[in-house]
Structure formats: C-alpha cells, structure tokens
Scaffold this motif. Structure first.
Motif, PDB file in Angstrom:
ATOM      1  N   GLY A  80       0.814  -1.214   0.000  1.00 42.44           N
ATOM      2  CA  GLY A  80       0.000   0.000   0.000  1.00 42.44           C
ATOM      3  C   GLY A  80       0.848   1.264   0.000  1.00 42.44           C
ATOM      4  N   LEU A  81       1.960   1.237   0.737  1.00 44.27           N
ATOM      5  CA  LEU A  81       2.831   2.406   0.785  1.00 44.27           C
ATOM      6  C   LEU A  81       3.515   2.648  -0.561  1.00 44.27           C
ATOM      7  CD1 LEU A  81       4.504   2.019   4.304  1.00 44.27           C
ATOM      8  CD2 LEU A  81       2.545   3.425   3.664  1.00 44.27           C
ATOM      9  N   MET A  84       0.909   4.241  -2.721  1.00 44.52           N
ATOM     10  CA  MET A  84       0.691   5.622  -2.282  1.00 44.52           C
ATOM     11  C   MET A  84       1.820   6.520  -2.770  1.00 44.52           C
ATOM     12  SD  MET A  84       0.420   7.128   1.609  1.00 44.52           S
ATOM     13  CE  MET A  84      -0.986   6.072   1.999  1.00 44.52           C
ATOM     14  N   GLU A  87       1.300   7.365  -6.376  1.00 41.00           N
ATOM     15  CA  GLU A  87       0.286   8.409  -6.593  1.00 41.00           C
ATOM     16  C   GLU A  87       0.877   9.797  -6.340  1.00 41.00           C
ATOM     17  OE1 GLU A  87      -2.605   8.274  -7.812  1.00 41.00           O
ATOM     18  OE2 GLU A  87      -3.252   6.188  -7.683  1.00 41.00           O
ATOM     19  N   LEU A  88       1.635   9.936  -5.260  1.00 44.90           N
ATOM     20  CA  LEU A  88       2.223  11.234  -4.935  1.00 44.90           C
ATOM     21  C   LEU A  88       3.309  11.626  -5.942  1.00 44.90           C
ATOM     22  CD1 LEU A  88       2.492  10.882  -1.048  1.00 44.90           C
ATOM     23  CD2 LEU A  88       0.833  12.236  -2.337  1.00 44.90           C
ATOM     24  N   ASN A 137       6.951  13.212   1.248  1.00 47.24           N
ATOM     25  CA  ASN A 137       6.053  13.114   2.395  1.00 47.24           C
ATOM     26  C   ASN A 137       6.879  12.494   3.525  1.00 47.24           C
ATOM     27  OD1 ASN A 137       4.233  11.911   4.346  1.00 47.24           O
ATOM     28  ND2 ASN A 137       2.576  12.310   2.917  1.00 47.24           N
ATOM     29  N   LEU A 140       5.443   9.385   5.324  1.00 45.56           N
ATOM     30  CA  LEU A 140       5.517   8.202   4.463  1.00 45.56           C
ATOM     31  C   LEU A 140       6.945   7.672   4.414  1.00 45.56           C
ATOM     32  CD1 LEU A 140       4.405   6.215   2.345  1.00 45.56           C
ATOM     33  CD2 LEU A 140       4.745   7.993   0.618  1.00 45.56           C
ATOM     34  N   PRO A 188       1.573   3.875  -9.880  1.00 47.27           N
ATOM     35  CA  PRO A 188       1.156   3.238  -8.615  1.00 47.27           C
ATOM     36  C   PRO A 188       0.933   1.737  -8.763  1.00 47.27           C
ATOM     37  CG  PRO A 188      -0.058   5.272  -8.970  1.00 47.27           C
ATOM     38  CD  PRO A 188       0.664   4.983 -10.254  1.00 47.27           C
ATOM     39  N   ARG A 192       3.077  -1.299  -6.916  1.00 46.31           N
ATOM     40  CA  ARG A 192       2.388  -2.278  -6.075  1.00 46.31           C
ATOM     41  C   ARG A 192       2.659  -3.704  -6.566  1.00 46.31           C
ATOM     42  NH1 ARG A 192      -1.852  -3.627  -2.655  1.00 46.31           N
ATOM     43  NH2 ARG A 192      -2.398  -1.509  -2.105  1.00 46.31           N
TER      44      ARG A 192
END
Length: 237
Positions: A80-81, A84, A87-88, A137, A140, A188, A192
């Motif tokens: 999931g990280l 994420m 996406e960022l 981030n 994160l 993303p 993953r």
C-alpha cells in the motif's frame, strides 16, 4: 571491538550470508575476524538483544528464525505504501530526482550483468527508498523505512537463494519507464505489483528453506478451506 564485530555480523545476517536458523560457529568466526572469543561473545549478546540471534545453553548461538506471519503482514503494508508513493510521485517528482534514480538503476544493471548479487541487492534497496523519498512526504518516508528495515533480513536471506533476478530487473525497468514518462502512467500499479511479486518470492523461498511447513496463517487458511469444503459437501448431500 565488540561493536565493530556486531556491525559486521549484523550485515552478514541482514544480507543473507548467515541465513535464518544457521548455527554460528564461534571458532570459525574468531579465526575469520582474527579476534578472541571474548569480544565475539559480547557482540553476539548484542545481536541476541536485537532479536537477530538466539542462544541456548549447551547448544550455542544461532541466527534467529524469521516470523513468516509477521513478515507477510509487513509486506501487505508495504504494498500500500508503494502504491501511495506512486500516486504522490505523479504530482511531485522532479526531473532531477528521476535522473538520480535512473543513474542508480544503471549501476544496478551493471551489477546484475556482472553477477554481483550483494551489490545489486544494496542498490535495489536504495532505489526503492529514493522512490519513496521523491514523494516528499516525511511521514511516508519514515514509516516506509521502518517497515523496510523489518523485511530487510528476509529479503537478504531470499536474495541468497532466488533466481528471480531477471524478472525483478524487468520490473525495475518498467518502474523507471513510468517515472520517465511525463504522465507517469500506471506508476502506482507498477510499484504495487513489483512489491507483491517480491513478497511472493521471498515468502516462497523462506518457506522452502524452512522445510515446507505451513505458517500459522497458512495453517489457519487451510483449516478454513477444509471446513468450507466440508460444508459444501454437506450441502450437496
């Protein structure tokens, strides 16, 4: 001296040179490090306190086994990280960051082609952290680094046995291509899927090393599956 020995042993354990469950031969290590047993045992006590090594009277020291249930749960969080971060990155990654990742990737490819497994593994780890850092981030970044430290030893142990090099390198090529694409299409999802494939291979290798015994989670799943089949058969009858 004990701290230096502990640091060297920590690397040997984390990167798979001393695999989970391996007996630690004090005489052999004393000779290899050119030290007496006293600082070696002080170093081993430090690693026992860290959970990397176990000790039993009359049996000696061994590399601690890896909890596969905990490892699988940690990998689930990392998937999931990674997504994420992807996406960022689509909104925040800079050309300079992409160039730095690409340069590191080329060094990793060179290590792959030269058969330098340990160097390849280290660069691979660095690239993943660079990708997450590029998301800018800090929370994160810190959470990801903490979880990656938990799976580092497992990845190192699996890296010593697995032949997934070519497949993994191809996935890294896809990640780099998505980073270099101005639209960062599917980044993303690509991150993953690479994380999931890595986890699948690491867990498979460690299960084979352990002797194919199912983990607690696998046993629970098998039990649940068996009960489901019993219910289904009962309904049919």
């Amino acid at each position: 001296m004990a701290a230096e020995i502990a640091a060297r042993l920590r690397v040997m354990i984390d990167e798979g040179e001393l695999p989970p469950g391996a007996r630690i031969d004090e005489k052999e290590l004393s000779t290899a490090f050119d030290v007496s047993k006293t600082p070696l045992r002080e170093a081993l006590k430090v690693l026992v306190s860290e959970g990397r090594v176990t000790h039993r009277q009359y049996i000696g020291y061994r590399v601690a086994p890896i909890d596969l249930d905990d490892l699988a749960s940690t990998f689930e969080m990392l998937h999931g990280l990674e997504a994420m971060a992807g996406e960022l990155l689509r909104q925040r990654v800079s050309p300079a960051q992409v160039a730095a990742i690409a340069a590191k990737h080329r060094r990793m490819v060179d290590c792959h082609n030269a058969g330098k497994r340990l160097e390849y593994f280290r660069l691979n780890q660095q690239i993943h952290q660079m990708i997450v850092d590029a998301a800018r981030n800090p929370v994160l970044t810190n959470v990801y680094a903490s979880l990656m430290s938990k799976v580092h030893r497992a990845r190192g142990a699996a890296n010593a046995d697995t032949l997934r090099w070519a497949e993994s390198l191809g996935e890294h090529e896809a990640i780099l291509a998505a980073l270099e694409d101005p639209d960062h299409a599917n980044l993303p999802q690509i991150l993953r899927e690479h994380s999931e494939n890595t986890a699948r291979e690491v867990l498979a290798v460690l299960n084979r090393t352990r002797g194919n015994a199912p983990s607690a989670r696998e046993a629970s799943d098998l039990e649940a599956s068996g009960k489901h089949e019993e219910v289904a058969q009962s309904d049919q009858s």
